[in-house]
Design an enzyme around this catalytic site. Structure first.
Site, PDB file in Angstrom:
ATOM      1  N   GLY A 125      50.266  34.358  46.908  1.00 29.43           N
ATOM      2  CA  GLY A 125      51.290  34.991  46.088  1.00 29.43           C
ATOM      3  C   GLY A 125      51.871  36.251  46.712  1.00 29.43           C
ATOM      4  O   GLY A 125      53.092  36.439  46.757  1.00 29.43           O
ATOM      5  N   SER A 128      50.317  30.661  44.033  1.00 29.13           N
ATOM      6  CA  SER A 128      49.106  30.828  44.812  1.00 29.13           C
ATOM      7  C   SER A 128      48.064  29.792  44.397  1.00 29.13           C
ATOM      8  O   SER A 128      47.812  29.610  43.202  1.00 29.13           O
ATOM      9  CB  SER A 128      48.569  32.240  44.535  1.00 29.13           C
ATOM     10  N   HIS A 155      44.801  29.694  44.579  1.00 31.38           N
ATOM     11  CA  HIS A 155      43.514  30.062  43.967  1.00 31.38           C
ATOM     12  C   HIS A 155      43.609  30.335  42.475  1.00 31.38           C
ATOM     13  O   HIS A 155      42.595  30.534  41.809  1.00 31.38           O
ATOM     14  CB  HIS A 155      42.850  31.222  44.715  1.00 31.38           C
ATOM     15  N   CYS A 179      42.531  44.521  40.332  1.00 29.53           N
ATOM     16  CA  CYS A 179      42.641  45.582  41.331  1.00 29.53           C
ATOM     17  C   CYS A 179      42.702  46.958  40.671  1.00 29.53           C
ATOM     18  O   CYS A 179      42.552  47.964  41.348  1.00 29.53           O
ATOM     19  CB  CYS A 179      43.865  45.351  42.211  1.00 29.53           C
TER      20      CYS A 179
HETATM   21  N1  PLP Z   1      51.382  37.642  41.089  1.00 31.42           N
HETATM   22  C1  PLP Z   1      50.585  37.551  40.022  1.00 31.42           C
HETATM   23  C2  PLP Z   1      51.192  37.510  38.659  1.00 31.42           C
HETATM   24  C3  PLP Z   1      49.199  37.516  40.184  1.00 31.42           C
HETATM   25  O1  PLP Z   1      48.409  37.449  39.118  1.00 31.42           O
HETATM   26  C4  PLP Z   1      48.655  37.581  41.503  1.00 31.42           C
HETATM   27  C5  PLP Z   1      47.197  37.599  41.714  1.00 31.42           C
HETATM   28  O2  PLP Z   1      46.446  38.120  40.923  1.00 31.42           O
HETATM   29  C6  PLP Z   1      49.541  37.661  42.589  1.00 31.42           C
HETATM   30  C7  PLP Z   1      50.885  37.689  42.344  1.00 31.42           C
HETATM   31  C8  PLP Z   1      49.035  37.741  44.002  1.00 31.42           C
HETATM   32  O3  PLP Z   1      48.563  36.491  44.436  1.00 31.42           O
HETATM   33  P1  PLP Z   1      47.587  36.365  45.705  1.00 31.42           P
HETATM   34  O4  PLP Z   1      46.242  36.783  45.231  1.00 31.42           O
HETATM   35  O5  PLP Z   1      47.626  34.913  46.065  1.00 31.42           O
HETATM   36  O6  PLP Z   1      48.132  37.215  46.778  1.00 31.42           O
END
Ligand code: PLP
Length: 381
Positions: free
Chosen positions: A71, A198, A200, A323
Protein backbone atom coordinates in the site's frame (compact mmCIF):
# COMPACT_ATOMS: atom_id res chain seq x y z
CA UNK A 1 -3.06 -19.40 26.66
CA UNK A 2 -5.19 -19.06 23.55
CA UNK A 3 -4.52 -16.18 21.21
CA UNK A 4 -7.59 -14.20 20.22
CA UNK A 5 -6.52 -12.24 17.17
CA UNK A 6 -8.72 -9.18 16.68
CA UNK A 7 -6.13 -7.01 14.97
CA UNK A 8 -6.82 -7.81 11.33
CA UNK A 9 -6.70 -4.20 10.13
CA UNK A 10 -3.03 -4.14 11.18
CA UNK A 11 -2.41 -7.34 9.27
CA UNK A 12 -4.05 -10.68 8.62
CA UNK A 13 -3.01 -14.27 9.02
CA UNK A 14 -1.65 -15.56 5.69
CA UNK A 15 -4.09 -18.06 4.15
CA UNK A 16 -2.55 -21.58 4.29
CA UNK A 17 -3.31 -22.02 0.57
CA UNK A 18 -1.27 -18.87 -0.17
CA UNK A 19 1.63 -20.14 1.95
CA UNK A 20 1.64 -23.45 0.09
CA UNK A 21 1.62 -21.75 -3.30
CA UNK A 22 4.45 -19.44 -2.21
CA UNK A 23 6.63 -22.32 -1.04
CA UNK A 24 6.07 -24.09 -4.36
CA UNK A 25 6.89 -20.85 -6.23
CA UNK A 26 10.13 -20.47 -4.26
CA UNK A 27 11.09 -24.04 -5.07
CA UNK A 28 10.05 -24.24 -8.71
CA UNK A 29 9.58 -20.65 -9.84
CA UNK A 30 12.98 -19.34 -8.78
CA UNK A 31 14.06 -18.16 -12.25
CA UNK A 32 13.92 -14.54 -13.34
CA UNK A 33 10.58 -13.87 -15.09
CA UNK A 34 12.45 -11.68 -17.62
CA UNK A 35 14.64 -14.61 -18.75
CA UNK A 36 13.99 -16.24 -22.11
CA UNK A 37 14.66 -19.81 -20.99
CA UNK A 38 12.00 -22.26 -19.91
CA UNK A 39 12.34 -21.79 -16.13
CA UNK A 40 12.16 -18.01 -16.71
CA UNK A 41 9.02 -18.40 -18.75
CA UNK A 42 7.52 -20.58 -16.01
CA UNK A 43 8.18 -17.82 -13.45
CA UNK A 44 6.64 -15.29 -15.89
CA UNK A 45 3.54 -17.46 -16.14
CA UNK A 46 3.26 -17.59 -12.35
CA UNK A 47 3.41 -13.77 -12.18
CA UNK A 48 0.90 -13.25 -14.98
CA UNK A 49 -1.55 -15.85 -13.64
CA UNK A 50 -1.44 -14.10 -10.25
CA UNK A 51 -1.93 -10.71 -11.89
CA UNK A 52 -5.08 -12.12 -13.51
CA UNK A 53 -6.37 -13.42 -10.16
CA UNK A 54 -5.89 -9.99 -8.55
CA UNK A 55 -7.40 -8.19 -11.55
CA UNK A 56 -10.52 -10.35 -11.24
CA UNK A 57 -10.91 -9.44 -7.56
CA UNK A 58 -11.13 -5.72 -8.32
CA UNK A 59 -12.55 -6.05 -11.86
CA UNK A 60 -9.82 -4.45 -13.99
CA UNK A 61 -7.71 -5.53 -16.94
CA UNK A 62 -4.42 -7.26 -16.09
CA UNK A 63 -2.66 -4.54 -18.10
CA UNK A 64 -4.07 -1.91 -15.71
CA UNK A 65 -2.38 -3.46 -12.68
CA UNK A 66 1.11 -2.44 -11.48
CA UNK A 67 2.46 -4.90 -8.92
CA UNK A 68 4.28 -3.16 -6.05
CA UNK A 69 5.62 -3.80 -2.56
CA UNK A 70 2.30 -2.83 -0.93
CA UNK A 71 0.00 0.00 0.00
CA UNK A 72 2.62 2.55 0.99
CA UNK A 73 4.58 2.23 -2.24
CA UNK A 74 1.44 2.30 -4.39
CA UNK A 75 0.14 5.43 -2.67
CA UNK A 76 3.48 7.25 -3.01
CA UNK A 77 3.69 6.22 -6.68
CA UNK A 78 0.16 7.38 -7.40
CA UNK A 79 0.43 10.76 -5.69
CA UNK A 80 3.88 11.71 -6.92
CA UNK A 81 3.45 10.12 -10.34
CA UNK A 82 0.21 11.95 -11.10
CA UNK A 83 1.14 15.32 -9.54
CA UNK A 84 4.34 15.39 -11.60
CA UNK A 85 2.52 15.25 -14.93
CA UNK A 86 -0.30 17.61 -13.93
CA UNK A 87 1.77 20.80 -13.55
CA UNK A 88 1.01 23.71 -13.52
CA UNK A 89 -1.97 22.46 -11.45
CA UNK A 90 -0.50 22.32 -7.97
CA UNK A 91 -3.30 21.46 -5.56
CA UNK A 92 -3.99 18.03 -4.07
CA UNK A 93 -7.25 17.38 -2.24
CA UNK A 94 -7.30 14.75 0.48
CA UNK A 95 -8.77 14.27 3.98
CA UNK A 96 -7.44 14.52 7.54
CA UNK A 97 -8.23 10.86 8.32
CA UNK A 98 -5.96 9.22 5.74
CA UNK A 99 -3.40 6.55 6.65
CA UNK A 100 0.13 7.73 7.40
CA UNK A 101 1.19 6.38 3.98
CA UNK A 102 -0.89 9.11 2.33
CA UNK A 103 -0.03 11.71 4.95
CA UNK A 104 3.69 11.04 4.44
CA UNK A 105 3.36 11.23 0.65
CA UNK A 106 1.50 14.55 1.06
CA UNK A 107 4.24 15.94 3.32
CA UNK A 108 6.77 15.12 0.62
CA UNK A 109 4.61 16.78 -2.04
CA UNK A 110 4.34 19.93 0.10
CA UNK A 111 8.12 20.24 0.00
CA UNK A 112 7.85 20.05 -3.79
CA UNK A 113 5.49 23.03 -3.78
CA UNK A 114 2.14 21.18 -3.93
CA UNK A 115 -0.64 22.82 -1.93
CA UNK A 116 -2.31 19.98 0.00
CA UNK A 117 -5.86 20.70 1.15
CA UNK A 118 -7.78 18.46 3.57
CA UNK A 119 -11.56 18.29 3.25
CA UNK A 120 -12.94 17.61 6.73
CA UNK A 121 -15.12 14.84 8.15
CA UNK A 122 -18.06 14.97 10.57
CA UNK A 123 -18.20 13.37 14.03
CA UNK A 124 -19.12 10.03 12.39
CA UNK A 125 -16.06 10.20 10.12
CA UNK A 126 -18.10 10.96 6.96
CA UNK A 127 -16.54 13.18 4.31
CA UNK A 128 -17.94 16.68 3.79
CA UNK A 129 -19.03 16.15 0.19
CA UNK A 130 -20.27 19.71 -0.26
CA UNK A 131 -16.89 21.08 0.72
CA UNK A 132 -15.16 18.60 -1.57
CA UNK A 133 -17.26 19.77 -4.50
CA UNK A 134 -16.53 23.39 -3.63
CA UNK A 135 -12.75 22.76 -3.60
CA UNK A 136 -12.56 21.03 -6.99
CA UNK A 137 -11.31 24.04 -8.95
CA UNK A 138 -9.15 24.31 -12.08
CA UNK A 139 -5.94 24.29 -10.05
CA UNK A 140 -6.53 20.79 -8.62
CA UNK A 141 -3.95 18.26 -9.81
CA UNK A 142 -5.64 15.25 -8.22
CA UNK A 143 -7.82 13.95 -5.40
CA UNK A 144 -6.70 11.17 -3.05
CA UNK A 145 -9.13 9.68 -0.55
CA UNK A 146 -9.37 6.36 1.22
CA UNK A 147 -12.21 3.91 0.67
CA UNK A 148 -12.32 2.51 4.22
CA UNK A 149 -10.73 4.00 7.29
CA UNK A 150 -8.22 1.69 8.97
CA UNK A 151 -9.06 2.90 12.50
CA UNK A 152 -12.84 3.22 12.48
CA UNK A 153 -13.82 1.22 9.39
CA UNK A 154 -15.92 4.18 8.18
CA UNK A 155 -16.45 4.13 4.40
CA UNK A 156 -16.29 7.13 2.12
CA UNK A 157 -18.79 7.30 -0.75
CA UNK A 158 -16.19 6.45 -3.39
CA UNK A 159 -18.54 6.31 -6.42
CA UNK A 160 -19.89 9.79 -5.55
CA UNK A 161 -16.36 11.21 -5.19
CA UNK A 162 -15.35 9.56 -8.48
CA UNK A 163 -18.29 11.13 -10.27
CA UNK A 164 -17.45 14.64 -9.02
CA UNK A 165 -13.86 14.16 -10.17
CA UNK A 166 -14.82 12.68 -13.52
CA UNK A 167 -17.11 15.63 -14.31
CA UNK A 168 -14.12 17.95 -13.80
CA UNK A 169 -11.52 15.66 -15.42
CA UNK A 170 -9.54 15.48 -12.19
CA UNK A 171 -7.70 12.17 -11.57
CA UNK A 172 -8.97 10.39 -8.45
CA UNK A 173 -6.72 8.04 -6.51
CA UNK A 174 -8.41 5.87 -3.92
CA UNK A 175 -6.56 4.14 -1.09
CA UNK A 176 -8.44 0.85 -1.16
CA UNK A 177 -6.05 -0.93 1.22
CA UNK A 178 -8.64 -1.66 3.93
CA UNK A 179 -11.56 -2.18 1.57
CA UNK A 180 -10.23 -4.87 -0.79
CA UNK A 181 -11.25 -8.31 0.40
CA UNK A 182 -13.72 -6.99 3.00
CA UNK A 183 -16.39 -5.39 0.82
CA UNK A 184 -17.10 -5.71 -2.92
CA UNK A 185 -14.56 -3.52 -4.72
CA UNK A 186 -15.14 -3.02 -8.43
CA UNK A 187 -12.91 -0.28 -9.80
CA UNK A 188 -14.98 0.01 -12.98
CA UNK A 189 -18.36 0.61 -11.37
CA UNK A 190 -16.79 2.74 -8.63
CA UNK A 191 -15.20 4.90 -11.34
CA UNK A 192 -11.81 5.43 -9.67
CA UNK A 193 -8.80 6.31 -11.84
CA UNK A 194 -6.17 4.79 -9.56
CA UNK A 195 -6.44 2.50 -6.55
CA UNK A 196 -3.83 1.24 -4.09
CA UNK A 197 -4.08 -2.00 -2.13
CA UNK A 198 -1.98 -4.45 -0.17
CA UNK A 199 -1.99 -8.27 -0.02
CA UNK A 200 -1.37 -8.58 3.72
CA UNK A 201 -4.74 -7.01 4.49
CA UNK A 202 -6.61 -9.84 2.74
CA UNK A 203 -4.67 -12.91 3.96
CA UNK A 204 -1.85 -12.59 1.46
CA UNK A 205 1.84 -12.09 2.31
CA UNK A 206 3.43 -8.85 3.48
CA UNK A 207 5.54 -6.70 1.17
CA UNK A 208 3.40 -7.09 -1.95
CA UNK A 209 0.44 -5.16 -3.30
CA UNK A 210 -0.72 -3.29 -6.31
CA UNK A 211 -1.73 -0.06 -7.97
CA UNK A 212 -4.64 -0.06 -10.39
CA UNK A 213 -4.09 2.59 -13.06
CA UNK A 214 -7.06 2.97 -15.40
CA UNK A 215 -6.05 2.84 -19.06
CA UNK A 216 -5.48 6.40 -20.29
CA UNK A 217 -4.46 7.88 -16.91
CA UNK A 218 -1.14 9.69 -17.22
CA UNK A 219 1.51 9.39 -14.55
CA UNK A 220 5.29 9.57 -14.25
CA UNK A 221 7.37 6.44 -13.59
CA UNK A 222 8.54 6.41 -9.99
CA UNK A 223 10.98 3.52 -10.06
CA UNK A 224 12.79 3.60 -13.39
CA UNK A 225 15.45 1.03 -14.11
CA UNK A 226 13.83 -1.86 -15.89
CA UNK A 227 11.21 -3.05 -18.35
CA UNK A 228 9.13 -4.69 -15.61
CA UNK A 229 5.55 -3.65 -14.94
CA UNK A 230 5.21 -1.95 -18.33
CA UNK A 231 8.27 0.20 -17.38
CA UNK A 232 6.26 1.73 -14.51
CA UNK A 233 8.22 -0.08 -11.81
CA UNK A 234 11.64 -1.53 -12.46
CA UNK A 235 13.14 -4.40 -10.47
CA UNK A 236 12.96 -8.18 -10.55
CA UNK A 237 9.50 -9.30 -9.50
CA UNK A 238 8.83 -10.78 -6.05
CA UNK A 239 7.54 -14.00 -7.61
CA UNK A 240 6.55 -15.91 -4.43
CA UNK A 241 4.90 -12.81 -2.93
CA UNK A 242 2.95 -12.13 -6.11
CA UNK A 243 1.85 -15.77 -6.30
CA UNK A 244 0.69 -15.61 -2.66
CA UNK A 245 -1.25 -12.42 -3.37
CA UNK A 246 -2.92 -14.06 -6.38
CA UNK A 247 -4.12 -17.03 -4.34
CA UNK A 248 -5.26 -14.73 -1.52
CA UNK A 249 -7.18 -12.60 -4.04
CA UNK A 250 -8.99 -15.60 -5.45
CA UNK A 251 -9.88 -16.80 -1.94
CA UNK A 252 -11.02 -13.30 -0.93
CA UNK A 253 -13.41 -13.16 -3.89
CA UNK A 254 -14.78 -16.61 -3.09
CA UNK A 255 -15.21 -15.92 0.63
CA UNK A 256 -16.62 -12.40 0.38
CA UNK A 257 -20.17 -13.56 1.27
CA UNK A 258 -18.75 -14.74 4.63
CA UNK A 259 -18.27 -11.12 5.64
CA UNK A 260 -21.95 -11.13 6.69
CA UNK A 261 -21.08 -13.67 9.38
CA UNK A 262 -18.08 -11.53 10.36
CA UNK A 263 -20.34 -8.47 10.65
CA UNK A 264 -22.72 -10.42 12.91
CA UNK A 265 -19.81 -11.40 15.18
CA UNK A 266 -18.57 -7.80 15.25
CA UNK A 267 -22.06 -6.55 16.11
CA UNK A 268 -22.42 -9.12 18.92
CA UNK A 269 -19.10 -8.07 20.45
CA UNK A 270 -19.98 -4.40 20.11
CA UNK A 271 -23.45 -4.81 21.67
CA UNK A 272 -22.06 -6.81 24.58
CA UNK A 273 -19.42 -4.19 25.36
CA UNK A 274 -21.89 -1.31 25.16
CA UNK A 275 -24.44 -3.14 27.34
CA UNK A 276 -22.07 -4.40 30.05
CA UNK A 277 -19.54 -1.58 30.39
CA UNK A 278 -20.67 1.92 31.36
CA UNK A 279 -19.28 4.99 29.59
CA UNK A 280 -18.43 3.29 26.30
CA UNK A 281 -19.25 4.42 22.80
CA UNK A 282 -18.51 3.32 19.23
CA UNK A 283 -16.48 5.83 17.24
CA UNK A 284 -17.91 6.20 13.74
CA UNK A 285 -21.07 4.19 14.55
CA UNK A 286 -23.33 6.53 12.58
CA UNK A 287 -21.30 6.11 9.39
CA UNK A 288 -21.40 3.20 6.97
CA UNK A 289 -18.61 0.89 8.10
CA UNK A 290 -16.52 -2.12 7.12
CA UNK A 291 -18.13 -5.33 8.37
CA UNK A 292 -15.11 -6.35 10.44
CA UNK A 293 -14.15 -3.23 12.41
CA UNK A 294 -15.27 -1.59 15.61
CA UNK A 295 -13.51 1.29 17.35
CA UNK A 296 -14.68 1.58 20.93
CA UNK A 297 -13.97 4.49 23.23
CA UNK A 298 -13.64 3.53 26.92
CA UNK A 299 -14.02 6.88 28.64
CA UNK A 300 -11.41 8.09 31.16
CA UNK A 301 -8.84 5.37 30.31
CA UNK A 302 -5.59 5.23 28.34
CA UNK A 303 -5.69 2.83 25.42
CA UNK A 304 -2.11 1.64 26.11
CA UNK A 305 -3.10 0.39 29.58
CA UNK A 306 -6.13 -1.44 28.16
CA UNK A 307 -4.07 -3.04 25.38
CA UNK A 308 -1.46 -4.23 27.86
CA UNK A 309 -4.00 -6.02 30.06
CA UNK A 310 -5.85 -7.44 27.05
CA UNK A 311 -2.57 -8.70 25.64
CA UNK A 312 -1.73 -10.40 28.98
CA UNK A 313 -4.99 -12.32 28.57
CA UNK A 314 -4.23 -13.32 24.98
CA UNK A 315 -6.43 -10.75 23.25
CA UNK A 316 -4.73 -8.83 20.43
CA UNK A 317 -6.28 -5.50 19.49
CA UNK A 318 -4.91 -2.10 18.64
CA UNK A 319 -5.12 1.55 19.58
CA UNK A 320 -6.19 2.95 16.25
CA UNK A 321 -3.26 2.91 13.86
CA UNK A 322 -0.64 0.34 14.83
CA UNK A 323 2.11 2.82 14.04
CA UNK A 324 0.70 5.36 16.51
CA UNK A 325 0.77 2.99 19.50
CA UNK A 326 3.31 4.03 22.06
CA UNK A 327 2.28 7.65 21.70
CA UNK A 328 -0.11 9.22 24.17
CA UNK A 329 -1.66 11.57 21.62
CA UNK A 330 -5.11 10.45 20.52
CA UNK A 331 -5.14 9.36 16.89
CA UNK A 332 -5.36 11.99 14.14
CA UNK A 333 -8.48 10.21 12.88
CA UNK A 334 -10.43 10.60 16.14
CA UNK A 335 -9.17 14.19 16.50
CA UNK A 336 -10.43 15.01 13.00
CA UNK A 337 -13.82 13.57 14.03
CA UNK A 338 -13.76 15.89 17.09
CA UNK A 339 -14.22 12.95 19.45
CA UNK A 340 -14.03 14.09 23.07
CA UNK A 341 -10.45 13.64 24.41
CA UNK A 342 -11.83 11.67 27.38
CA UNK A 343 -13.07 9.05 24.93
CA UNK A 344 -10.38 9.30 22.25
CA UNK A 345 -7.60 8.54 24.77
CA UNK A 346 -9.20 5.19 25.56
CA UNK A 347 -10.08 4.12 22.03
CA UNK A 348 -9.46 0.51 21.06
CA UNK A 349 -9.88 -0.99 17.61
CA UNK A 350 -11.09 -4.57 17.36
CA UNK A 351 -10.86 -5.91 13.80
CA UNK A 352 -12.07 -9.36 12.79
CA UNK A 353 -11.52 -11.55 9.74
CA UNK A 354 -13.14 -14.53 8.07
CA UNK A 355 -10.93 -16.72 10.30
CA UNK A 356 -12.43 -15.20 13.48
CA UNK A 357 -14.48 -17.81 15.33
CA UNK A 358 -17.58 -17.59 17.51
CA UNK A 359 -15.43 -18.93 20.37
CA UNK A 360 -12.90 -16.11 20.00
CA UNK A 361 -15.71 -13.57 20.30
CA UNK A 362 -17.15 -15.40 23.33
CA UNK A 363 -13.71 -15.25 24.98
CA UNK A 364 -13.27 -11.57 24.06
CA UNK A 365 -16.67 -10.85 25.66
CA UNK A 366 -15.48 -12.57 28.85
CA UNK A 367 -12.09 -10.84 28.92
CA UNK A 368 -12.90 -7.21 28.10
CA UNK A 369 -15.41 -6.13 30.83
CA UNK A 370 -13.28 -7.15 33.86
CA UNK A 371 -10.18 -5.54 32.31
CA UNK A 372 -12.01 -2.21 31.96
CA UNK A 373 -13.52 -2.50 35.41
CA UNK A 374 -10.12 -3.23 36.95
CA UNK A 375 -8.48 -0.25 35.23
CA UNK A 376 -11.33 2.06 36.20
CA UNK A 377 -10.93 0.94 39.82
CA UNK A 378 -7.15 1.26 40.07
CA UNK A 379 -6.59 4.35 37.93
CA UNK A 380 -7.60 7.80 39.16
CA UNK A 381 -10.30 9.45 37.07
N1 PLP B 1 -3.51 2.52 3.66
C1 PLP B 1 -4.25 2.03 4.65
C2 PLP B 1 -5.65 2.51 4.82
C3 PLP B 1 -3.72 1.09 5.53
O1 PLP B 1 -4.46 0.62 6.53
C4 PLP B 1 -2.37 0.66 5.35
C5 PLP B 1 -1.74 -0.29 6.29
O2 PLP B 1 -2.04 -0.31 7.46
C6 PLP B 1 -1.63 1.20 4.28
C7 PLP B 1 -2.23 2.11 3.46
C8 PLP B 1 -0.20 0.80 4.04
O3 PLP B 1 -0.13 -0.49 3.49
P1 PLP B 1 1.24 -1.33 3.53
O4 PLP B 1 1.36 -1.85 4.92
O5 PLP B 1 1.02 -2.44 2.54
O6 PLP B 1 2.33 -0.43 3.12
Amino acid sequence: METIYLDNNATTQTAPEAVEAMVAAMREGYANPSSMHRPGQYARKLVEDARGQVARLINCQSSELVLTSGGTESINDALQGVCRVRRPRNRLITSPVEHSATRGACDKLRTDGIDVFEVGVDSAGRLDMERLEHELGDDVAMVSLMWANNETGVLFDVPAVAQLCRERRIPFHCDGTQAVGKIPVDVKTAGVDLMSFSAHKFHGPKGVGGLFVRRGVRMATLIPGGPQEMTRRGGTENVPGIVGMGVAAELAARHLPEMDRVAALRDRLERHILQTIPETSVNGAAGERLPNTTNIGFARLQSEAILLLLSERGLCASAGAACSSGSLEPSHVLRAMCIDFKIAHGAIRFSLSRYTTEREIDLAMEIIPPVIQKLRTVLPT
